[in-house]
Design an enzyme around this catalytic site. Structure first.
Site, mmCIF file in Angstrom:
data_model
loop_
_atom_site.group_PDB
_atom_site.id
_atom_site.type_symbol
_atom_site.label_atom_id
_atom_site.label_comp_id
_atom_site.label_asym_id
_atom_site.label_seq_id
_atom_site.Cartn_x
_atom_site.Cartn_y
_atom_site.Cartn_z
ATOM 1 N N ASP A 61 -4.318 2.369 13.951
ATOM 2 C CA ASP A 61 -3.452 3.012 12.979
ATOM 3 C C ASP A 61 -4.026 4.383 12.671
ATOM 4 O OD1 ASP A 61 -5.592 2.587 11.282
ATOM 5 O OD2 ASP A 61 -4.540 1.220 9.943
ATOM 6 N N ARG A 73 0.853 -1.192 0.000
ATOM 7 C CA ARG A 73 0.000 0.000 0.000
ATOM 8 C C ARG A 73 0.887 1.239 0.000
ATOM 9 N NH1 ARG A 73 -5.083 1.312 3.979
ATOM 10 N NH2 ARG A 73 -3.569 0.932 5.641
#
Length: 536
Positions: A444, A164
């Site tokens: 996160d 990612r």
């Protein structure tokens, strides 16, 4: 330090093994992509601002009339590569060396190495991450834990690797091309692709990516243009790149068909990025003071707007013969409380059973301990490699379904949890750690964004607690103060300094009259100002 390329300048050293990643050839490759596509990236970011102005003026998101023919067409995505047919359980995490080995070994079908929400983009984190991934691709990655003496290496048949890259809004300010910062997206994608595409293809896999924070099909088109150019430049067959788009913004939901169409030759489907989706819902509708969401714990995938977007993703993807991936379980095992652990596992199992029963082709977990549970559910409910054959032809979703406000209550405990999560995550982020366990969840940037977005919304939309009190900036400030007081008794001076910086930033974000798009933008500016490097 290879800075001799015309128009390229580095604001940080390139020493030791980093020279193996930032070679003159790879720098030239990055610079080419930056010069061709950064202008379009900036244009699309400006278009986001204009779109936000329209939403603030009351023009709510809806399906685009100008692309109705794409939605009605019978086109399909390119055939799925052999090693991506079965993605029933995927695990995600930062590009830390030990984490990469453990994730690839844990039994999940896919590991997504994350340069975005799980990684603080310090220069060392980004470049070390590229080295770690290069070694992982070649199966040479090892790690020796100095504290325990334990040795780590890859097992046979590790998970398939996805990367990612950072979102379009993030820049790599350590590298300038013609005086402008590199796009973080192009930097992450370009370095990984340059060093690993041919090696991956020779091993029967390919350069596979997750694309975050996309808000429109035009943004997907830009990625596709970059993919075509990158493959041309390296002499790699067109269509070798495959990318899964995270549907984690409310605007992208209305353009899922169009996004798949733009990437149809390079598509690996869509993923329901649930945490960022809730954050985006709050952010994009922040101009409407009548919209107030309840405590985060009440905004689950069973709420109407979340279930609607999840099932629409399944219908859209399966109609185009491509994967629809489910969302993240952020739970981590509770070793100290067996009863609480059992309750949490039951919730995870129910969540995964809903995803598999609805038609998702796989799901995400944040901890290796959840892989067996998710596998058991999908093995039981999805006996084939995927369930693309499960078409939801009779299921329809309207704009009203996707925009229905979830009902619920706001509690003092919810305020305190949001402050604690926001502070705890930002404190770790300031120290270069982009993924941190808090309150039995792996937090996160996405979950931290929900926390600070809810606090902003509650303060600026005059929200009331379930006991009748108003949520004010002073109330939130008082909770921040109490969290800092508690932290002083538990952490060392270095971490306390990080807590103080996190608290300052959080106060600014909550008090700001306008909603700040991403907390990582001001946080990154602070990192850049404070980052120091040892002399080579």
């Amino acid at each position: 330090m290879p800075t001799h390329l015309d128009g390229v300048e580095f604001k940080a050293p390139i020493t030791g093994a980093w020279n193996e990643i930032l070679t003159p050839e790879s720098i030239a490759f990055l610079a080419d992509l930056q010069r061709l596509y950064n202008g379009k990236r900036k244009e699309l970011l400006a278009a986001r601002i204009e779109r936000q102005k329209k939403i603030d003026a009351g023009i709510l998101p809806d399906f685009l009339p100008e692309t109705a023919d794409i939605r009605a067409g019978d086109w399909k995505a390119a055939p799925i590569p052999a090693d991506l047919q079965d993605r029933r359980v995927e695990i995600t995490g930062p590009v830390d060396r030990k984490m990469i080995i453990n994730a690839l070994n844990c039994g999940a079908k896919v590991f997504m190495a994350d340069f975005e929400d799980s990684t603080t983009p310090t220069w060392s984190n980004v470049l070390d991450g590229q080295i770690n991934l290069r070694d992982a691709v070649r199966r040479t990655i090892t790690f020796s834990d100095e504290k325990t003496g334990k040795q780590y290496a890859l097992k046979e048949n590790p998970a398939v690797l996805f990367i990612r890259a950072r979102g379009w809004h993030l820049e790599e300010q350590h590298m300038l091309v013609d005086g402008e910062p590199m796009s973080g997206s192009i930097f992450d994608f370009g370095l990984y692709f340059f060093h690993n595409a041919k090696e991956l293809l020779s091993r029967g896999s390919g350069p596979y990516f997750y694309l975050p924070k996309i808000e429109s099909h035009r943004e997907a088109r830009l990625w596709n243009d970059i993919f075509v150019r990158a493959q041309e430049q390296l002499g790699v067959e067109q269509g070798s790149i495959r990318a899964t788009v995270l549907i984690e913004t409310i605007l992208a939901t209305f353009e899922m068909d169009e996004i798949l169409y733009e990437l149809r030759d390079h598509s690996a489907g869509l993923n329901c990025g649930r945490w960022d989706y809730i954050f985006s819902f709050i952010k994009k509708l922040s101009g409407d003071k009548s919209i107030v969401l309840p405590d985060r714990g009440q905004v689950t995938m069973t709420t109407h707007f979340m279930r609607s977007y999840s099932k629409l993703a399944i219908k859209t993807c399966h109609h185009r013969q491509i994967h629809a991936m489910g969302g993240m379980s952020a739970f981590i095992p509770i070793k100290s409380d067996a009863e609480a652990n059992d309750r949490a596992l039951a919730q995870v199992r129910a969540d995964k059973e809903r995803e598999a029963s609805d038609g998702h082709d796989g799901t995400w977990v944040a901890h290796p301990g959840l892989v067996p549970i998710a596998l058991e559910v999908f093995d039981r409910l999805m006996p084939g490699p995927n369930q693309i054959s499960k078409q939801l032809d009779d299921y329809t979703v309207t704009a009203a379904d996707l925009l229905r406000i979830p009902e619920g209550t706001i509690s003092e405990a919810g305020v305190r949890q949001n402050v604690a999560v926001g502070l705890g995550y930002l404190e770790a982020w300031m120290r270069g750690i982009g993924c941190v366990p808090l309150f039995n969840l792996m937090e996160d940037a996405a979950t931290a964004e929900i926390s600070r977005a809810q606090l902003w919304q509650w303060v600026h939309h005059n929200a009331k607690l379930d006991d009748g009190r108003s949520v004010t900036a002073d109330m939130v400030g008082g909770v921040i103060d109490s969290e800092l007081t508690a932290a002083r008794e538990k952490v060392d001076d270095q971490r306390m300094a990080a807590y103080e910086k996190a608290a300052e930033l959080m106060r600014q974000l909550v008090r700001s009259d306008t909603f700040t798009d991403f907390l990582t933008l001001p946080a990154y500016d602070r990192i850049m100002k404070e980052e120091t490097f040892a002399t080579a």
